[in-house]
Write an enzyme that holds these catalytic residues in place. Structure first.
Site, PDB file in Angstrom:
ATOM      1  N   ALA A  23     -23.502   7.694  -1.514  1.00  0.00           N
ATOM      2  CA  ALA A  23     -22.784   8.590  -2.442  1.00  0.00           C
ATOM      3  C   ALA A  23     -21.528   7.970  -3.036  1.00  0.00           C
ATOM      4  O   ALA A  23     -20.781   8.634  -3.751  1.00  0.00           O
ATOM      5  CB  ALA A  23     -22.431   9.890  -1.716  1.00  0.00           C
TER       6      ALA A  23
ATOM      7  N   TYR B 277     -39.062  -4.621  -2.517  1.00  0.00           N
ATOM      8  CA  TYR B 277     -38.363  -3.415  -3.005  1.00  0.00           C
ATOM      9  C   TYR B 277     -39.398  -2.382  -3.475  1.00  0.00           C
ATOM     10  O   TYR B 277     -39.333  -1.210  -3.095  1.00  0.00           O
ATOM     11  CB  TYR B 277     -37.425  -3.807  -4.150  1.00  0.00           C
ATOM     12  CG  TYR B 277     -36.728  -2.635  -4.812  1.00  0.00           C
ATOM     13  CD1 TYR B 277     -35.649  -2.007  -4.192  1.00  0.00           C
ATOM     14  CD2 TYR B 277     -37.149  -2.151  -6.058  1.00  0.00           C
ATOM     15  CE1 TYR B 277     -35.003  -0.923  -4.800  1.00  0.00           C
ATOM     16  CE2 TYR B 277     -36.514  -1.081  -6.671  1.00  0.00           C
ATOM     17  CZ  TYR B 277     -35.445  -0.473  -6.036  1.00  0.00           C
ATOM     18  OH  TYR B 277     -34.817   0.600  -6.625  1.00  0.00           O
TER      19      TYR B 277
ATOM     20  N   ILE C  82     -31.832   2.827 -14.830  1.00  0.00           N
ATOM     21  CA  ILE C  82     -30.615   3.631 -14.981  1.00  0.00           C
ATOM     22  C   ILE C  82     -29.396   2.702 -14.877  1.00  0.00           C
ATOM     23  O   ILE C  82     -29.373   1.812 -14.018  1.00  0.00           O
ATOM     24  CB  ILE C  82     -30.520   4.723 -13.874  1.00  0.00           C
ATOM     25  CG1 ILE C  82     -31.849   5.479 -13.702  1.00  0.00           C
ATOM     26  CG2 ILE C  82     -29.354   5.675 -14.172  1.00  0.00           C
ATOM     27  CD1 ILE C  82     -32.316   6.308 -14.863  1.00  0.00           C
TER      28      ILE C  82
HETATM   29  N1  LIG Z   1     -30.320   2.104 -10.952  1.00  0.00           N
HETATM   30  C1  LIG Z   1     -31.597   2.167 -11.222  1.00  0.00           C
HETATM   31  O1  LIG Z   1     -32.061   1.780 -12.299  1.00  0.00           O
HETATM   32  C2  LIG Z   1     -32.562   2.723 -10.205  1.00  0.00           C
HETATM   33  C3  LIG Z   1     -33.893   2.924 -10.600  1.00  0.00           C
HETATM   34  C4  LIG Z   1     -34.785   3.447  -9.692  1.00  0.00           C
HETATM   35  C5  LIG Z   1     -34.383   3.760  -8.414  1.00  0.00           C
HETATM   36  N2  LIG Z   1     -33.106   3.550  -8.037  1.00  0.00           N
HETATM   37  C6  LIG Z   1     -32.730   3.898  -6.667  1.00  0.00           C
HETATM   38  O2  LIG Z   1     -31.675   4.822  -6.717  1.00  0.00           O
HETATM   39  C7  LIG Z   1     -30.866   4.676  -5.542  1.00  0.00           C
HETATM   40  C8  LIG Z   1     -29.414   4.476  -5.962  1.00  0.00           C
HETATM   41  O3  LIG Z   1     -29.345   3.318  -6.776  1.00  0.00           O
HETATM   42  P1  LIG Z   1     -28.030   2.907  -7.584  1.00  0.00           P
HETATM   43  O4  LIG Z   1     -28.489   2.226  -8.797  1.00  0.00           O
HETATM   44  O5  LIG Z   1     -27.111   4.065  -7.677  1.00  0.00           O
HETATM   45  O6  LIG Z   1     -27.417   1.797  -6.577  1.00  0.00           O
HETATM   46  P2  LIG Z   1     -25.937   1.241  -6.414  1.00  0.00           P
HETATM   47  O7  LIG Z   1     -25.100   1.598  -7.589  1.00  0.00           O
HETATM   48  O8  LIG Z   1     -26.103  -0.181  -6.041  1.00  0.00           O
HETATM   49  O9  LIG Z   1     -25.387   2.068  -5.121  1.00  0.00           O
HETATM   50  C9  LIG Z   1     -26.010   1.876  -3.892  1.00  0.00           C
HETATM   51  C10 LIG Z   1     -25.503   2.868  -2.883  1.00  0.00           C
HETATM   52  O10 LIG Z   1     -26.207   2.608  -1.635  1.00  0.00           O
HETATM   53  C11 LIG Z   1     -25.251   2.287  -0.613  1.00  0.00           C
HETATM   54  N3  LIG Z   1     -25.734   1.208   0.247  1.00  0.00           N
HETATM   55  C12 LIG Z   1     -25.970  -0.078  -0.114  1.00  0.00           C
HETATM   56  N4  LIG Z   1     -26.307  -0.809   0.976  1.00  0.00           N
HETATM   57  C13 LIG Z   1     -26.252   0.030   2.040  1.00  0.00           C
HETATM   58  C14 LIG Z   1     -26.458  -0.123   3.424  1.00  0.00           C
HETATM   59  N5  LIG Z   1     -26.775  -1.308   3.960  1.00  0.00           N
HETATM   60  N6  LIG Z   1     -26.307   0.939   4.232  1.00  0.00           N
HETATM   61  C15 LIG Z   1     -25.962   2.135   3.714  1.00  0.00           C
HETATM   62  N7  LIG Z   1     -25.755   2.363   2.405  1.00  0.00           N
HETATM   63  C16 LIG Z   1     -25.897   1.320   1.571  1.00  0.00           C
HETATM   64  C17 LIG Z   1     -23.999   1.839  -1.339  1.00  0.00           C
HETATM   65  O11 LIG Z   1     -22.866   2.060  -0.487  1.00  0.00           O
HETATM   66  P3  LIG Z   1     -21.582   1.049  -0.545  1.00  0.00           P
HETATM   67  O12 LIG Z   1     -20.804   1.451  -1.767  1.00  0.00           O
HETATM   68  O13 LIG Z   1     -20.862   1.315   0.731  1.00  0.00           O
HETATM   69  O14 LIG Z   1     -22.128  -0.341  -0.653  1.00  0.00           O
HETATM   70  C18 LIG Z   1     -24.024   2.728  -2.578  1.00  0.00           C
HETATM   71  O15 LIG Z   1     -23.475   3.981  -2.300  1.00  0.00           O
HETATM   72  C19 LIG Z   1     -31.434   3.470  -4.777  1.00  0.00           C
HETATM   73  O16 LIG Z   1     -32.301   3.925  -3.763  1.00  0.00           O
HETATM   74  C20 LIG Z   1     -32.235   2.741  -5.845  1.00  0.00           C
HETATM   75  O17 LIG Z   1     -33.279   1.996  -5.281  1.00  0.00           O
HETATM   76  C21 LIG Z   1     -32.169   3.034  -8.900  1.00  0.00           C
END
Ligand SMILES: NC(=O)c1ccc[n+]([C@@H]2O[C@H](COP(=O)([O-])OP(=O)(O)OC[C@H]3O[C@@H](n4cnc5c(N)ncnc54)[C@H](OP(=O)(O)O)[C@@H]3O)[C@@H](O)[C@H]2O)c1
Length: 240
Positions: A11, A145, A182
């Site tokens: 979050a 992934y 996204i």
């Molecule tokens: N962005 C896209 O295009 C996209 C598309 C499809 C699906 N998704 C999915 O949507 C979800 C969120 O993606 P996002 O783009 O918002 O990612 P993001 O901006 O990289 O944020 C990742 C989040 O996950 C946490 N995290 C990372 N490593 C972790 C660990 N080892 N243990 C616990 N928490 C951890 C991070 O916490 P810290 O801040 O503490 O590191 C951060 O809050 C993910 O599951 C991703 O696979 C994203």
């Protein structure tokens, strides 16, 4: 009326932060990130912070224990935390493979396991697993992934069916969402040439915004979505 309590993993940034901001006034939140310092903005004191590095098996176990002990009044879970290490499987270090398996798949499984007994007792609850378009169509250089995201689709459908086998009358819903591309930190590092290629495949002619995903999640956790269960919902600008 007592506010419903929802856990959001990951979050601190990106989709998780947008979801937290969208749900903040209506729900009491348990906000998760790897560590407290990951949260940089102000947080309403009604919310809770519960951190763990979900790639670490001991931290995951401790996190689930605390969740059960301190938050047995939970209404919802957004399994959103995720990591990706994009490279060819041939060159992917096993350490990174394990990290993706643990954060993206094992942690959501263990969190579902931790909360489901209470959900069954209460006969209510909502789980939303954040999968991805690549969980359905696959993607080069995201082999592991994509496998973890496909796992979330099966976890969602199977758990929804299992709930119905265990409880005749209930309002427990298990869902997944599959975002496309996204704009967040996760997609920031993708080279511009790659981004332009992806863009050509998106009928909406643009990448998605975290707020758009948050809006969908807000609808899905609400009672307005009471008959949406055991399925995956795409939010991808038409890429699929
Ligand atoms: N962005 C896209 O295009 C996209 C598309 C499809 C699906 N998704 C999915 O949507 C979800 C969120 O993606 P996002 O783009 O918002 O990612 P993001 O901006 O990289 O944020 C990742 C989040 O996950 C946490 N995290 C990372 N490593 C972790 C660990 N080892 N243990 C616990 N928490 C951890 C991070 O916490 P810290 O801040 O503490 O590191 C951060 O809050 C993910 O599951 C991703 O696979 C994203």
């Amino acid at each position: 009326m007592v506010e419903r309590k929802i856990l959001i993993t990951g979050a601190s940034r990106g989709l998780g932060l947008a979801i937290a901001n969208r749900l903040s006034t209506e729900y009491t939140l348990i906000l998760h990130a790897t560590r407290e310092e990951s949260f940089t903005g102000t947080i309403d004191p009604k919310h809770h912070i519960l951190c763990a590095d979900l790639s670490d098996p001991a931290e995951l176990t401790a996190f689930c224990k605390r969740l059960k002990k301190e938050h047995n009044d939970l209404f919802g879970v957004i399994n959103n935390a995720g990591v990706t290490f994009d490279t060819s499987l041939v060159y992917q270090p096993e350490r990174d493979i394990d990290k993706m398996l643990h954060v993206n798949l094992k942690a959501p499984i263990m969190i579902c396991k931790a909360v489901m007994k209470q959900f069954l007792l209460n006969k209510t609850g909502v789980i939303i697993n954040v999968s991805s378009v690549v969980g359905e169509i696959g993607n080069a250089f995201q082999v592991v992934y994509s496998a973890t995201k496909a796992g979330l689709l099966a976890l969602t459908k199977s758990l929804a069916r299992e709930v119905s086998a265990l409880s005749e009358e209930h309002s427990i819903r298990v869902l997944s969402i599959a975002p496309g591309f996204i704009e967040t930190d996760m997609t920031d590092g993708i080279p511009e040439s790659e981004k332009q290629k992806v863009l050509k495949a998106i009928p909406a002619n643009r990448f998605g915004k975290a707020d758009e995903v948050a809006e969908m999640v807000a609808f899905l956790v609400s009672d307005k979505a009471s008959y949406i269960n055991g399925t995956n919902l795409n939010i991808n600008g038409g890429i699929l």
